[in-house]
Design a protein around this motif. Structure first.
Motif, short mmCIF file in Angstrom:
data_model
loop_
_atom_site.label_atom_id
_atom_site.label_comp_id
_atom_site.label_asym_id
_atom_site.label_seq_id
_atom_site.Cartn_x
_atom_site.Cartn_y
_atom_site.Cartn_z
N ARG A 63 0.96 -1.24 -0.01
CA ARG A 63 0.00 -0.01 -0.15
C ARG A 63 0.88 1.21 -0.07
O ARG A 63 0.59 2.21 -0.77
CB ARG A 63 -1.14 -0.15 1.11
CG ARG A 63 -2.16 -0.96 1.11
CD ARG A 63 -2.87 -0.84 2.19
NE ARG A 63 -4.26 -1.76 2.07
CZ ARG A 63 -4.78 -2.25 3.09
NH1 ARG A 63 -4.72 -1.76 4.31
NH2 ARG A 63 -5.88 -2.84 2.63
N LEU A 64 1.88 1.30 0.78
CA LEU A 64 2.72 2.27 0.80
C LEU A 64 3.62 2.62 -0.23
O LEU A 64 3.68 3.78 -0.80
CB LEU A 64 3.86 2.21 2.02
CG LEU A 64 3.20 2.26 3.38
CD1 LEU A 64 4.27 1.92 4.48
CD2 LEU A 64 2.40 3.79 3.71
N TYR A 65 3.77 1.55 -0.91
CA TYR A 65 4.71 1.61 -2.29
C TYR A 65 3.69 2.10 -3.48
O TYR A 65 4.20 3.01 -4.07
CB TYR A 65 5.30 0.10 -2.61
CG TYR A 65 5.90 0.03 -3.68
CD1 TYR A 65 7.44 0.45 -3.76
CD2 TYR A 65 5.48 -0.03 -4.98
CE1 TYR A 65 8.09 0.36 -5.11
CE2 TYR A 65 6.02 -0.14 -6.48
CZ TYR A 65 7.23 0.10 -6.36
OH TYR A 65 7.95 0.14 -7.56
N ARG A 66 2.64 1.52 -3.43
CA ARG A 66 1.73 1.84 -4.42
C ARG A 66 1.27 3.41 -4.61
O ARG A 66 0.64 3.68 -5.38
CB ARG A 66 0.59 1.04 -4.59
CG ARG A 66 1.21 -0.69 -5.29
CD ARG A 66 0.13 -1.35 -6.04
NE ARG A 66 -0.02 -0.88 -7.05
CZ ARG A 66 -1.44 -0.90 -7.48
NH1 ARG A 66 -2.39 -1.33 -6.95
NH2 ARG A 66 -1.63 -0.11 -8.75
N ARG A 67 1.25 4.07 -3.32
CA ARG A 67 1.10 5.37 -3.35
C ARG A 67 1.95 6.43 -4.10
O ARG A 67 1.52 7.11 -4.88
CB ARG A 67 0.93 5.74 -1.69
CG ARG A 67 -0.08 5.63 -0.87
CD ARG A 67 0.08 6.16 0.33
NE ARG A 67 -1.04 5.38 1.38
CZ ARG A 67 -0.78 5.48 2.75
NH1 ARG A 67 0.11 6.13 3.14
NH2 ARG A 67 -1.71 5.21 3.20
N ARG A 68 3.05 5.68 -4.28
CA ARG A 68 4.22 6.38 -4.93
C ARG A 68 4.14 6.05 -6.50
O ARG A 68 4.46 6.88 -7.35
CB ARG A 68 5.49 6.30 -4.10
CG ARG A 68 5.82 6.79 -2.89
CD ARG A 68 7.07 6.37 -2.41
NE ARG A 68 6.88 4.98 -2.13
CZ ARG A 68 7.72 4.31 -1.42
NH1 ARG A 68 8.80 4.96 -1.13
NH2 ARG A 68 7.53 3.05 -1.24
N HIS A 69 3.87 4.45 -6.58
CA HIS A 69 3.77 3.98 -7.94
C HIS A 69 2.79 3.45 -8.17
O HIS A 69 2.76 2.02 -8.28
CB HIS A 69 5.19 3.18 -8.00
CG HIS A 69 6.54 3.91 -7.56
ND1 HIS A 69 7.02 4.72 -8.51
CD2 HIS A 69 7.31 3.80 -6.64
CE1 HIS A 69 8.25 5.35 -7.81
NE2 HIS A 69 8.42 4.69 -6.90
N PRO A 70 1.58 4.11 -8.50
CA PRO A 70 0.26 3.37 -8.87
C PRO A 70 0.20 2.51 -9.82
O PRO A 70 -0.51 1.70 -10.32
CB PRO A 70 -0.75 4.45 -8.93
CG PRO A 70 0.12 5.70 -9.16
CD PRO A 70 1.35 5.33 -8.55
N GLU A 71 1.27 2.70 -10.99
CA GLU A 71 1.38 1.93 -12.37
C GLU A 71 2.21 0.55 -11.94
O GLU A 71 2.17 0.02 -12.96
CB GLU A 71 2.33 2.74 -13.01
CG GLU A 71 3.54 3.23 -12.87
CD GLU A 71 3.91 4.03 -11.87
OE1 GLU A 71 5.06 4.35 -11.90
OE2 GLU A 71 3.05 4.60 -11.30
N HIS A 72 2.54 0.40 -10.88
CA HIS A 72 3.38 -0.72 -10.64
C HIS A 72 2.20 -1.79 -10.00
O HIS A 72 1.43 -1.58 -9.04
CB HIS A 72 4.56 -0.69 -9.58
CG HIS A 72 5.54 0.05 -10.17
ND1 HIS A 72 6.71 0.56 -9.67
CD2 HIS A 72 5.69 0.51 -11.47
CE1 HIS A 72 7.68 1.14 -10.42
NE2 HIS A 72 6.82 1.49 -11.75
N ARG A 73 2.38 -3.15 -10.24
CA ARG A 73 1.48 -4.19 -9.58
C ARG A 73 2.28 -5.31 -9.05
O ARG A 73 3.63 -5.35 -9.55
CB ARG A 73 0.76 -4.93 -11.06
CG ARG A 73 -0.28 -3.90 -11.52
CD ARG A 73 -0.95 -4.57 -12.48
NE ARG A 73 -0.24 -4.98 -13.63
CZ ARG A 73 -0.28 -6.13 -14.38
NH1 ARG A 73 -1.21 -7.04 -13.96
NH2 ARG A 73 0.51 -6.22 -15.45
#
Length: 148
Positions: A63-73
């Motif tokens: 969740r923390l990571y995808r706040r910065r990089h929502p294009e990453h899965r």
């Protein structure tokens, strides 16, 4: 970094998780370099992830990571079906794929002409989460281990 592109244009990145300091594997380190580019991280675990706190730590990290990089899965490759269920119950994308499935059978081969002494070797740390009890099913097993 990436071997190619997936049909959706994502860069696939295969990595292992280092639970304590990099729960998302190399995404923790190279993710910023792939900012703005669709990327799929395939994260596999070299140990059991049966405990809810481990899964929640992974969920929080994602969740923390995808706040910065929502294009990453992320796809988490679990060693046991029970782990897959636990990950999915907590909203994480998980598949069943043991890290042993990726072992190269051509790397280690018996030496021709040498008589086999053991049917299996256990070569790992002695820890409560290791399933050493499975070796009792093997007629002749050797145990090579260490402990901290």
């Amino acid at each position: 970094m990436a071997a190619g592109r997936l049909d959706d244009g994502s860069h696939p990145v295969f990595c292992s998780s280092m639970l304590n300091h990099a729960p998302l594997g190399v995404a923790n380190y190279i993710g910023p370099r792939l900012a703005g580019q669709p990327t799929l991280f395939l994260v596999w675990f070299t140990w059991a992830m049966r405990k809810e706190r481990q899964v929640l730590r992974t969920l929080t990290a994602q969740r923390l990571y995808r706040r910065r990089h929502p294009e990453h899965r992320f796809v988490f490759m679990c060693n046991e079906l029970e782990e897959v269920a636990l990950f999915r119950e907590n909203g994480l994308n998980a598949v069943f794929c043991s890290h042993n499935a990726l072992a190269d059978e051509e790397t280690f081969k018996p030496v021709p002409g040498v008589e086999r002494v053991y049917d299996a070797f256990y070569n790992a740390m002695i820890s409560p989460w290791k399933r050493r009890h499975l070796a009792r099913l093997v007629p002749s097993a050797a145990h090579v281990f260490y402990e901290f």
